[in-house]
Design a protein around this motif. Structure first.
Motif, mmCIF file in Angstrom:
data_model
loop_
_atom_site.group_PDB
_atom_site.id
_atom_site.type_symbol
_atom_site.label_atom_id
_atom_site.label_comp_id
_atom_site.label_asym_id
_atom_site.label_seq_id
_atom_site.Cartn_x
_atom_site.Cartn_y
_atom_site.Cartn_z
ATOM 1 N N ARG A 15 -1.613 -9.907 -7.497
ATOM 2 C CA ARG A 15 -0.330 -9.998 -6.268
ATOM 3 C C ARG A 15 0.590 -10.486 -6.628
ATOM 4 N NH1 ARG A 15 -3.362 -11.284 -1.180
ATOM 5 N NH2 ARG A 15 -5.363 -10.225 -1.204
ATOM 6 N N VAL A 40 -8.198 -6.034 0.997
ATOM 7 C CA VAL A 40 -7.000 -6.626 0.439
ATOM 8 C C VAL A 40 -7.523 -5.713 -1.100
ATOM 9 C CG1 VAL A 40 -4.979 -7.702 -0.054
ATOM 10 C CG2 VAL A 40 -6.613 -8.260 1.518
ATOM 11 N N ALA A 43 -7.413 -1.283 0.454
ATOM 12 C CA ALA A 43 -6.535 -1.100 0.766
ATOM 13 C C ALA A 43 -4.850 -1.205 0.893
ATOM 14 C CB ALA A 43 -6.628 -1.699 2.933
ATOM 15 N N TYR A 44 -4.330 -1.832 -0.287
ATOM 16 C CA TYR A 44 -3.165 -2.313 -0.348
ATOM 17 C C TYR A 44 -3.288 -1.948 -2.319
ATOM 18 C CZ TYR A 44 0.487 -6.007 -2.082
ATOM 19 O OH TYR A 44 1.354 -6.509 -1.587
ATOM 20 N N ARG A 52 2.858 1.195 -4.944
ATOM 21 C CA ARG A 52 3.044 -0.156 -4.707
ATOM 22 C C ARG A 52 3.916 -0.356 -4.540
ATOM 23 N NH1 ARG A 52 0.554 -4.947 -6.711
ATOM 24 N NH2 ARG A 52 1.444 -7.164 -5.064
ATOM 25 N N LYS A 55 3.989 0.454 -0.200
ATOM 26 C CA LYS A 55 3.366 -0.507 -0.031
ATOM 27 C C LYS A 55 3.618 -1.524 0.865
ATOM 28 C CE LYS A 55 -1.411 1.569 -1.034
ATOM 29 N NZ LYS A 55 -2.980 1.087 -2.143
ATOM 30 N N GLU A 56 4.861 -1.933 0.004
ATOM 31 C CA GLU A 56 5.353 -3.237 0.254
ATOM 32 C C GLU A 56 6.140 -3.002 1.086
ATOM 33 O OE1 GLU A 56 5.251 -6.546 -1.109
ATOM 34 O OE2 GLU A 56 3.214 -5.467 -2.839
ATOM 35 N N PHE A 59 4.277 -3.827 4.359
ATOM 36 C CA PHE A 59 3.928 -4.885 4.355
ATOM 37 C C PHE A 59 5.007 -5.388 4.818
ATOM 38 C CE2 PHE A 59 0.165 -5.816 2.983
ATOM 39 C CZ PHE A 59 -0.860 -6.408 2.912
ATOM 40 N N HIS A 76 6.194 -11.155 0.068
ATOM 41 C CA HIS A 76 6.014 -9.673 -0.055
ATOM 42 C C HIS A 76 8.035 -8.929 -0.586
ATOM 43 C CE1 HIS A 76 2.144 -8.728 0.930
ATOM 44 N NE2 HIS A 76 2.468 -9.630 1.682
#
Length: 137
Positions: A15, A40, A43-44, A52, A55-56, A59, A76
């Motif tokens: 992560r 997580v 989905a992430y 990515r 997605k960030e 988030f 994040h």
């Protein structure tokens, strides 16, 4: 079998951050941490259609709208920067929260962003009362 320490280390490496609740759950209820982290991952973290970086940004906006803790939003933001997103791109994402969640949520996201990227504002050159970070206009 993976130990809780190996698991939390892998979470950090995958992560780019771990939250306090991850650390506590690794120590005190490892099975629930694994179950939550599985969702997580699906989905992430797992590569699917969205990349990515996208997605960030999602988030960051969703955490801002939900009024998550500053540290959670900042984790994040840091990952987004590590992935090559510019401070301006992240700011524009946070600005999306303004019409959806209002000025208070936006200000929390902006403050999280400001601290991470070191952004400064302009000071008025005329006498004015200090508004602080909690002013709403």
């Amino acid at each position: 079998m993976t130990t809780p320490q190996e698991y939390i280390d892998n979470m950090a490496a995958t992560r780019g951050y771990v939250l306090d609740y991850h650390k506590v759950m690794a120590q005190h209820d490892f099975a629930v941490l694994q179950a939550a982290n599985g969702m997580v991952n699906a989905a992430y973290l797992d590569q699917r259609t969205l990349d990515r970086r996208t997605k960030e940004l999602i988030f960051i906006v969703s955490l801002t709208v939900m009024r998550a803790s500053k540290g959670h939003i900042q984790s994040h933001i840091r990952v987004a920067l590590d992935l090559g997103l510019s401070p301006r791109e992240i700011l524009e994402a946070i600005e999306i929260s303004l019409p959806e969640a209002g000025i208070v949520a936006f200000q929390a996201g902006l403050e999280a962003w400001r601290e991470v990227v070191g952004a400064e504002g302009l000071e008025p050159s005329v006498a004015v009362h200090a508004g602080g970070s909690g002013a709403s206009d």
